[in-house]
Motif scaffolding. Structure first.
Motif, PDB file in Angstrom:
ATOM      1  N   TRP A  18       1.018  -1.214   0.011  1.00  0.00           N
ATOM      2  CA  TRP A  18       0.011   0.008   0.000  1.00  0.00           C
ATOM      3  C   TRP A  18       1.001   1.074   0.034  1.00  0.00           C
ATOM      4  O   TRP A  18       0.580   2.412  -0.839  1.00  0.00           O
ATOM      5  CB  TRP A  18      -0.896  -0.014   1.240  1.00  0.00           C
ATOM      6  CG  TRP A  18      -1.491   1.038   1.546  1.00  0.00           C
ATOM      7  CD1 TRP A  18      -2.838   1.600   1.012  1.00  0.00           C
ATOM      8  CD2 TRP A  18      -1.101   2.494   2.409  1.00  0.00           C
ATOM      9  NE1 TRP A  18      -3.039   3.068   1.471  1.00  0.00           N
ATOM     10  CE2 TRP A  18      -2.325   3.360   2.415  1.00  0.00           C
ATOM     11  CE3 TRP A  18      -0.062   2.421   3.346  1.00  0.00           C
ATOM     12  CZ2 TRP A  18      -2.083   4.443   2.924  1.00  0.00           C
ATOM     13  CZ3 TRP A  18       0.000   3.562   3.946  1.00  0.00           C
ATOM     14  CH2 TRP A  18      -0.906   4.585   3.982  1.00  0.00           C
ATOM     15  N   TYR A  19       1.982   1.245   0.738  1.00  0.00           N
ATOM     16  CA  TYR A  19       2.919   2.281   1.014  1.00  0.00           C
ATOM     17  C   TYR A  19       3.427   2.473  -0.364  1.00  0.00           C
ATOM     18  O   TYR A  19       3.380   3.891  -0.782  1.00  0.00           O
ATOM     19  CB  TYR A  19       3.942   1.944   2.161  1.00  0.00           C
ATOM     20  CG  TYR A  19       5.076   3.173   2.098  1.00  0.00           C
ATOM     21  CD1 TYR A  19       4.565   4.490   2.574  1.00  0.00           C
ATOM     22  CD2 TYR A  19       6.165   2.849   1.618  1.00  0.00           C
ATOM     23  CE1 TYR A  19       5.568   5.554   2.591  1.00  0.00           C
ATOM     24  CE2 TYR A  19       7.174   4.004   1.799  1.00  0.00           C
ATOM     25  CZ  TYR A  19       6.753   5.283   2.041  1.00  0.00           C
ATOM     26  OH  TYR A  19       7.550   6.161   2.282  1.00  0.00           O
ATOM     27  N   GLN A  20       4.066   1.670  -0.994  1.00  0.00           N
ATOM     28  CA  GLN A  20       4.585   1.765  -2.443  1.00  0.00           C
ATOM     29  C   GLN A  20       3.616   2.381  -3.179  1.00  0.00           C
ATOM     30  O   GLN A  20       4.073   3.295  -4.273  1.00  0.00           O
ATOM     31  CB  GLN A  20       4.906   0.468  -2.955  1.00  0.00           C
ATOM     32  CG  GLN A  20       6.562   0.474  -2.432  1.00  0.00           C
ATOM     33  CD  GLN A  20       7.254  -1.130  -2.409  1.00  0.00           C
ATOM     34  OE1 GLN A  20       6.420  -1.880  -2.677  1.00  0.00           O
ATOM     35  NE2 GLN A  20       8.185  -1.133  -1.850  1.00  0.00           N
ATOM     36  N   GLN A  21       2.327   1.873  -3.415  1.00  0.00           N
ATOM     37  CA  GLN A  21       1.409   2.424  -4.247  1.00  0.00           C
ATOM     38  C   GLN A  21       1.048   4.189  -4.211  1.00  0.00           C
ATOM     39  O   GLN A  21       1.160   4.987  -5.066  1.00  0.00           O
ATOM     40  CB  GLN A  21       0.201   1.769  -4.358  1.00  0.00           C
ATOM     41  CG  GLN A  21       0.161   0.404  -4.947  1.00  0.00           C
ATOM     42  CD  GLN A  21      -1.143  -0.542  -4.489  1.00  0.00           C
ATOM     43  OE1 GLN A  21      -1.884   0.040  -3.875  1.00  0.00           O
ATOM     44  NE2 GLN A  21      -1.045  -1.581  -5.017  1.00  0.00           N
ATOM     45  N   CYS A  22       0.896   4.239  -2.933  1.00  0.00           N
ATOM     46  CA  CYS A  22       0.571   5.658  -2.763  1.00  0.00           C
ATOM     47  C   CYS A  22       1.601   6.233  -1.973  1.00  0.00           C
ATOM     48  O   CYS A  22       1.226   7.424  -1.298  1.00  0.00           O
ATOM     49  CB  CYS A  22      -0.827   5.902  -1.942  1.00  0.00           C
ATOM     50  SG  CYS A  22      -1.108   4.750  -0.812  1.00  0.00           S
ATOM     51  N   GLN A  23       2.708   6.241  -2.387  1.00  0.00           N
ATOM     52  CA  GLN A  23       3.946   6.949  -1.530  1.00  0.00           C
ATOM     53  C   GLN A  23       3.899   8.452  -2.070  1.00  0.00           C
ATOM     54  O   GLN A  23       4.192   9.362  -1.278  1.00  0.00           O
ATOM     55  CB  GLN A  23       5.066   6.312  -1.795  1.00  0.00           C
ATOM     56  CG  GLN A  23       6.475   6.666  -1.135  1.00  0.00           C
ATOM     57  CD  GLN A  23       7.678   5.870  -1.466  1.00  0.00           C
ATOM     58  OE1 GLN A  23       7.569   5.026  -2.584  1.00  0.00           O
ATOM     59  NE2 GLN A  23       8.628   6.048  -0.902  1.00  0.00           N
ATOM     60  N   THR A  24       3.602   8.710  -3.124  1.00  0.00           N
ATOM     61  CA  THR A  24       3.743  10.144  -3.823  1.00  0.00           C
ATOM     62  C   THR A  24       2.696  10.924  -3.249  1.00  0.00           C
ATOM     63  O   THR A  24       2.919  12.035  -2.972  1.00  0.00           O
ATOM     64  CB  THR A  24       3.708   9.992  -5.445  1.00  0.00           C
ATOM     65  OG1 THR A  24       2.349   9.055  -5.668  1.00  0.00           O
ATOM     66  CG2 THR A  24       4.811   9.470  -5.949  1.00  0.00           C
ATOM     67  N   SER A  25       1.532  10.448  -2.890  1.00  0.00           N
ATOM     68  CA  SER A  25       0.399  11.397  -2.540  1.00  0.00           C
ATOM     69  C   SER A  25       0.325  11.134  -1.149  1.00  0.00           C
ATOM     70  O   SER A  25      -0.662  11.476  -0.527  1.00  0.00           O
ATOM     71  CB  SER A  25      -0.645  11.044  -3.236  1.00  0.00           C
ATOM     72  OG  SER A  25      -1.227   9.595  -2.728  1.00  0.00           O
TER      73      SER A  25
END
Lengths: 527, 511
Positions: B449-456
Motif C-alpha cells: 500500500w505504501y509503495q502504491q501511494c507513496q507519492t500522494s
C-alpha cells in the motif's frame, strides 16, 4: 626541547607559510573560494595558527593588525618579539618553546589568555600593561621562588593560573600559598579552588598576606595623592596662576638674585625681607584667587557656549533626519509602483515627480544647513564678544594687581636702600657689629656705588620676574582665547559645514543613481 | 428517659434522679432556685465557688446522634452533584466542584443588564488546575471580545490574551501580553491581525524592540496536509542602539522581504550625520555551498554610506554577512511558524493539572496502585496453583476402582499425561506460528500500500507508516524468537515430565 632542534632546519616565517596557513585555516566552501579569488588580506584575519612549524624567530606577523588569536605553540622560539603591532590580540599561545625571558608584550593590552607553558622562564616581568589577563599558564618553567608569584597580584581580573611543573612546586604548600596570595583566583592548575582550601590557606598565611595588603594600600594611597596633586597643578597651569599659590613667585624672584640673597645675611635686612615676603605672598594669593575665579568663569562661559552649539546642531539635525525620513518613505512607496506600471507616460510622470522631490529635499537640506551656519556664526560672534569683554576686564584687573605687587617691591626697595645706607655707615665707621659680616657681603659694602648697584640690580631682577609673570598671565589668556576661537571656527564652522554638504550631495547622488538603476532593470520590460 | 408522648405534662423535674435525667454534672446536688441575696453574700459565694470550681468540671454528654460519615469524595464534592447555582440581583453565579468539569471551570458568573435577566452583559468564568494556567476568562457580550487571564508560571509567560469570540483560530485578530522579565527574548506584547503580526520587546538581549511580520496569501496545496501555514511575506525588525558597538555595525532596522527575496538593512545614525547607512541585498539565485564557482556579491548589493570615504567591504565579508543574514532569516521564519503552532497546540488541549499527591485523580498513581494489587493477587493465585495436583484429571477416571492402581492403569495414566503435554506443546507452537504468519502478511500488505501511494502521502501519514513498520517488525521478531525458544524447550519439557512421572510416588512402584 632538544627534539627536532638538531635534526631539522629551523623554519622562517615567510609569506608563503603565512598565506598557506591563512588559506588552510580560513573559511571553507563558497566563502573559501571567494576568499581565494579575492586574495589574502592579512589585516582581516582574526585568528592564526602557526604551531608545529619549527619556527625560530617570530617575524613578518605585523600585518595581522586585527588578529585576536595567535597560536605559536610547539616551535623553537627563543625570544618574544615582533608582536608589537598585534594590539587586538586576546589570546596568545607561546607554549612549548624556548623562551627565557618575558618581554615584548607591552602593547598587547587587550590580552586575556596568555600561555607560556613549557618554556625556560625564571622571572615574571614586563607584564605591567596587560591588565586584562584572565588566564595565565606558566607551568613547566624555571620559577624557583614562590614569592615571584606576588607579581601576579596586580592583575585584578586574573582567574586561572597554571604553575605546576616548576621547581618551586616542590614545596608541597605551593597551592595554598598561591590561593592565599592571589585571592581573586578561581582555578589553580585547571582545578577549582575549594572553599576548604581557601580557608586553610587563609589561616596559614594570614599574617603575611595582611602585611602585604597594608603595604599595597599605603602604596595606592600615595599614588592617589600624587594624582590629585598632579591634577591640581594642571588646573593651576590652565588658569595661568601656577607659582602664585604660596611663595612660588617670591622664591623665583630671589632665586635669580644673588645680591638680594647675600644682603639677607644682615639681620635687619632679613627682617625687612621677611615682612616684605609676607605682604608679597598675600598679594600673590589674591592674584591666585582671582585667577582661579576668572578661570572658572571662562570655563562656565565656554561650556555654555558649547552647549548652545550642541543644542542648535541637534535641533537642526533632527529636522534634517525628519526630512530624509519622509523622503525615504515616499521613495519606498513610489518605487514599487514604478516597477509595476506598464504605462510609459505614467512612468515618466512618476520619475519626474521623484526628481522634483529629490531636488526639493536637496534644497531643503541645504537650506537647513545654511540656516544652521548663520545661527552658529551668530552664536560664535556673540561668544567672542562676551569672552573678549571678559578678557579685557581680566587683563585690567591683573595689571592693577601686579601694579600693587610692583608698588610693594618699590616700597621694599626704598626701605632696603635706607637700611643699606645705615649698614654702609657702620661699615665705614668700622663699628663692631660689622665684624660678623662675611667677606662676600663686605665686598658689597665697599663703597656707596657698588652697594647701590647691588640693590638696584636686585630690584630690577625682582621687577623683571614680576613683569614676566604678569606677561605670562595676560598672554596666556589671550593665546588660549585665540586658540579656542580658532578651533571653534575650524571645527564647528568650516569642517562641519563641509562634511554636511558632502553628505547631502552624496545622498542626493545615491538617490538619483537608485532611480537610474531602477530604470535599467525597467528597460527590458518596456520593450 | 421519660415518656414524652403527652408532652411535658408528666415530666418529673427531679434532676438528681439518674434514671429520669441524663447524668451531666459531677455533683448530685439539685439545683436550687436562688433568691436575690445581699451583695456580701454574693461575694462570699463567689469566693467559695472559685474555691470549689477547681474540682468541678463539666463532663459533656455523649452525642445522641451517630457520628457523621462523609467520604472523601463526598467532601470534595462540596454540594450535591457538585453543582450549585446562586441567583443575585441582575447576576447568576454557578459554582462547580474542582475536577467536575473536564475544562476545569469552578465558577461562572453571568451579569445581566436588566432585572428580568434577559440580556446578558458579561460572563466571567473561573478555572482551576488548568495545565495551561488559565485562571479567568471574561466574555464581553457587547463588544464580543474575550479576555483570558493566566496565572504566573505559564511556560511561555503569557499573562493576558484578548480575542474576538467569533474567530478563535490562531490566524485571527488577537492581542497577547507577556511577562517580559520571565522570557529570555523580553517579549511583552504580541498583536495579531489576519495578515500581520506585531511584537514588542523590552530589554531583550539582542536589543530588539519591535518585530512586524506580514503574511501573504495562502497558496493552495492539494493533498492530505490541508493546513499549510500562511507564507510569510515580510519580517521587519527594529533594534535599539547597542552602546557597546560602534555605530557602523549598529543595526536599526532589518527587513527580510521574503516575497521579493530582498534583505534591507538600515543602520543607526552616526552622531553628526543626517542620513543613515543602508544596505540592500537581493538574494542571488542558488546561493548554496554545493554550487561550484564564486559569486560577485557587489552585483546584488546596493549600499549607501553617509561618508563616501568609508572603505568598501570585500566580497568575502559581504558573502559572510549575507550568509549569516540568510540564516537569520530562516531562524526568524521558523520562530514565527513555531509561535503559531504553539498556540494551535495549546488551544487544542484542555488537560487539567493533577497533583501527584492526589491519589484519587492522579491516573499514574492510581494505575500503579492497581498494578500493585493485581500483582499481589497473581502471586496468591500462583501459590494456589502450585498446590493443584497435575495427575488429578487422569487419576479420577480410575478412582472408582479400589485404592491402588494396577500396572496397566498406571501405564495408561502415564501415557495419557505425556500425550496431553505433547498436544499442548504442539498447539502452542501452531498458535505462535499462525500469529507470526498473520503479522508478516499484514506487514507485506501495508508495504505494498505504501509503495502504491507513496507519492500522494502527507508527512504525518508517512511518519505513521514508518512507526507502524518498526512496531510490526518488532512483533515479528519477538514471535520468531518465541517460536524458536519453544521448539528448543519442548523436548526438554517432555523429558522433564517423564522423569517426574517416573518418580511420582503413586506410579513409581508400578512402572
Amino acid at each position: 626541547m632538544s627534539r627536532l632542534h638538531d635534526t631539522t632546519e629551523p623554519a622562517v616565517v615567510s609569506e608563503d607559510m603565512l598565506v598557506f596557513a591563512v588559506e588552510s585555516q580560513g573559511p571553507k566552501g563558497m566563502a573559501g573560494r571567494i576568499a581565494k579569488e579575492e586574495g589574502v588580506n592579512f589585516s582581516h584575519v582574526k585568528s592564526l595558527r602557526l604551531d608545529y612549524r619549527n619556527i625560530l624567530r617570530i617575524d613578518n606577523v605585523w600585518r595581522f593588525t586585527n588578529l585576536t588569536k595567535l597560536q605559536l605553540d610547539n616551535n623553537i622560539i627563543a625570544k618574544i618579539e615582533g608582536l608589537d603591532m598585534l594590539v587586538n590580540l586576546v589570546w596568545l599561545d607561546l607554549s612549548f618553546n624556548n623562551i627565557e625571558k618575558i618581554e615584548g608584550l607591552d602593547t598587547l593590552v587587550k590580552l586575556e589568555d596568555l600561555s607560556l607553558f613549557n618554556n625556560r622562564i625564571s622571572l615574571l616581568e614586563n607584564m605591567e600593561t596587560l591588565t586584562n589577563l584572565h588566564i595565565v599558564s606558566l607551568g613547566n618553567n624555571d620559577f624557583n621562588d614562590l614569592n615571584s608569584l606576588l607579581y601576579l597580584r596586580q592583575f585584578k581580573k586574573l582567574k586561572t593560573v597554571c604553575i605546576s611543573g616548576n621547581p618551586m612546586c616542590m614545596n608541597e604548600d605551593y597551592k595554598l600559598f598561591t590561593t592565599a596570595h592571589l585571592p581573586n583566583l578561581d582555578y589553580i592548575d585547571y582545578r577549582a579552588i575549594t572553599t576548604e582550601m581557601r580557608t586553610q590557606a587563609n589561616e596559614k598565611y594570614r599574617d603575611i598576606v595582611e602585611e602585604l595588603i597594608a603595604e599595597e594600600l599605603s602604596e595606592s594611597r600615595k599614588q592617589e595623592e600624587a594624582l590629585i596633586r598632579r591634577q591640581q597643578e594642571t588646573l593651576h597651569k590652565a588658569a595661568f596662576v601656577d607659582l602664585l599659590d604660596g611663595s612660588g613667585l617670591f622664591d623665583s624672584m630671589y632665586e635669580s638674585d644673588p645680591d638680594g640673597n647675600r644682603l639677607q645675611e644682615i639681620p635687619e635686612i632679613k627682617e625687612l625681607v621677611d615682612s616684605f615676603r609676607e605682604q608679597f605672598v598675600e598679594q600673590c594669593h589674591q592674584i591666585f584667587e582671582f585667577g582661579i575665579k576668572e578661570h572658572n568663569r571662562r570655563q562656565e562661559e565656554t561650556d555654555q557656549f558649547l552647549e548652545c552649539l550642541e543644542e542648535a546642531k541637534t535641533e537642526n539635525r533632527h529636522l534634517c533626519v525628519q526630512q530624509v525620513k519622509t523622503f525615504l518613505t515616499y521613495k519606498k512607496t513610489v518605487f514599487p509602483i514604478m516597477l509595476q506600471t506598464q504605462d510609459v507616460d505614467e512612468l515618466d510622470s512618476l520619475m519626474e515627480a521623484y526628481n522634483e522631490k529629490l531636488s526639493k529635499i536637496s534644497s531643503c537640506l541645504t537650506g537647513l544647513e545654511l540656516q544652521l551656519v548663520d545661527q552658529l556664526e551668530e552664536t560664535i560672534k556673540e561668544f567672542e564678544r562676551n569672552i573678549s569683554d571678559m578678557i579685557t576686564a581680566y587683563v585690567e584687573q591683573v595689571q592693577a594687581m601686579f601694579a600693587q605687587c610692583r608698588e610693594l617691591e618699590n616700597m621694599h626697595n626704598e626701605k632696603l636702600v635706607e637700611q643699606c645706607a645705615a649698614v654702609l655707615d657702620k661699615v665705614i665707621h668700622n663699628s663692631p657689629e660689622v665684624e660678623a659680616l662675611t667677606e662676600d657681603l663686605r665686598l658689597l659694602f665697599v663703597d656707596k656705588d657698588s652697594m647701590n648697584n647691588a640693590i638696584s640690580s636686585s630690584h630690577e631682577n625682582h621687577i623683571h620676574e614680576i613683569d614676566t609673570k604678569e606677561d605670562c598671565m595676560i598672554t596666556g589668556v589671550n593665546d588660549w582665547v585665540a586658540a579656542f576661537i580658532g578651533r571653534v571656527h575650524e571645527e564647528e564652522e568650516v569642517k562641519r559645514n563641509r562634511h554636511r554638504i558632502m553628505e547631502i550631495n552624496h545622498f542626493i547622488d545615491y538617490q538619483t543613481e537608485e532611480l537610474d538603476n531602477l530604470e535599467l532593470e525597467e528597460a527590458p520590460v518596456d520593450q | 428517659m421519660q415518656d414524652c408522648s403527652h408532652g411535658l405534662k408528666d415530666v418529673v423535674y427531679d434532676l438528681g434522679d439518674c434514671t429520669k435525667w441524663e447524668f451531666m454534672f459531677p455533683s448530685n446536688e439539685k439545683p436550687v432556685l436562688q433568691m436575690s441575696q445581699s451583695g456580701e453574700q454574693l461575694a462570699d459565694m463567689a469566693d467559695e465557688e472559685e474555691f470549689e470550681e477547681v474540682e468541678k468540671f463539666i463532663d459533656m454528654p455523649h452525642s445522641w446522634s451517630q457520628p457523621l460519615q462523609i467520604t472523601r469524595k463526598e467532601f470534595q464534592l462540596r454540594c450535591p452533584h457538585g453543582k450549585k447555582t446562586v441567583l443575585y440581583k441582575r447576576a447568576k453565579l454557578e459554582k462547580y466542584t474542582p475536577y467536575l468539569l473536564s475544562d476545569g471551570m469552578v465558577a461562572k458568573l453571568y451579569i445581566y443588564k436588566d432585572d428580568e435577566m434577559h440580556s446578558l452583559s458579561i460572563t466571567r468564568e473561573f478555572y482551576e488546575n488548568r495545565i495551561d494556567h488559565l485562571e479567568r476568562r471574561q466574555h464581553n457580550m457587547d463588544t464580543g471580545f474575550v479576555t483570558e487571564y493566566f496565572k504566573k508560571g505559564k511556560k511561555n509567560a503569557l499573562r493576558e490574551h484578548y480575542y474576538k469570540v467569533r474567530s478563535q483560530g490562531p490566524e485571527s485578530e488577537r492581542t497577547m501580553i507577556f511577562d517580559s522579565h520571565m522570557r529570555v527574548d523580553g517579549l511583552v506584547r504580541r498583536e495579531e491581525l489576519a495578515t500581520e503580526m506585531t511584537e514588542h520587546y523590552v530589554e531583550s538581549t539582542d536589543f530588539l524592540v519591535y518585530k512586524h511580520t506580514k503574511f501573504g496569501k495562502r497558496v493552495k496545496i492539494f493533498g492530505p496536509s490541508s493546513k499549510s501555514a500562511r507564507p510569510i511575506s515580510c519580517i521587519e525588525e527594529k533594534f535599539k542602539r547597542n552602546p557597546e558597538r560602534s555605530v557602523s555595525t549598529n543595526l536599526a532596522l532589518r527587513e527580510f522581504d521574503i516575497a521579493s527575496d530582498t534583505i534591507r538593512l538600515t543602520y543607526h545614525h552616526e552622531p553628526d550625520c543626517v542620513t543613515a547607512a543602508t544596505q540592500e541585498f537581493i538574494k542571488p539565485p542558488n546561493l548554496d555551498e554545493k554550487r561550484d564557482g564564486t559569486v560577485n556579491l557587489f552585483e546584488y548589493l546596493s549600499s549607501y554610506q553617509p561618508d563616501p570615504h568609508t572603505p568598501k567591504p570585500t566580497n568575502l565579508q559581504l558573502y559572510q554577512q549575507l550568509d549569516s543574514l540568510i540564516k537569520e532569516e530562516w531562524k526568524a521564519q521558523a520562530r514565527v511558524i513555531e509561535i503559531l503552532n504553539e498556540r494551535r497546540r495549546e488551544e487544542a488541549r484542555t488537560e487539567l493539572d493533577i497533583s501527584i499527591y492526589d491519589v484519587e485523580r492522579n491516573e499514574k498513581a492510581r494505575k500503579q496502585r492497581l498494578a500493585q494489587v493485581q500483582q499481589e493477587k497473581e502471586d496468591k493465585n500462583r501459590e494456589r496453583e502450585m498446590d493443584t495436583d497435575y495427575l488429578a484429571p487422569f487419576l479420577t477416571r480410575f478412582s472408582s476402582s479400589e485404592g491402588a492402581l494396577k500396572r496397566s492403569q498406571a501405564l495408561r495414566v502415564k501415557d495419557e499425561c505425556l500425550q496431553d503435554l505433547k498436544q499442548r506443546l504442539i498447539d502452542k507452537a501452531n498458535l505462535i506460528q499462525s500469529r507470526f504468519e498473520q503479522e508478516t502478511n499484514e506487514l507485506q500488505k501495508k508495504q505494498q500500500w505504501y509503495q502504491q501511494c507513496q507519492t500522494s502521502m502527507s508527512k504525518e501519514d508517512e511518519e505513521e507508516y514508518l512507526s507502524y513498520c518498526s512496531a510490526s517488525m518488532f512483533r515479528i521478531h519477538i514471535l520468531e524468537h518465541r517460536l524458536n525458544k519453544h521448539k528448543e524447550l519442548a523436548p526438554q519439557r517432555y523429558m522433564a515430565l517423564e522423569q517426574k512421572l517416573r518418580n511420582d510416588a503413586r506410579l513409581a512402584d508400578l512402572l
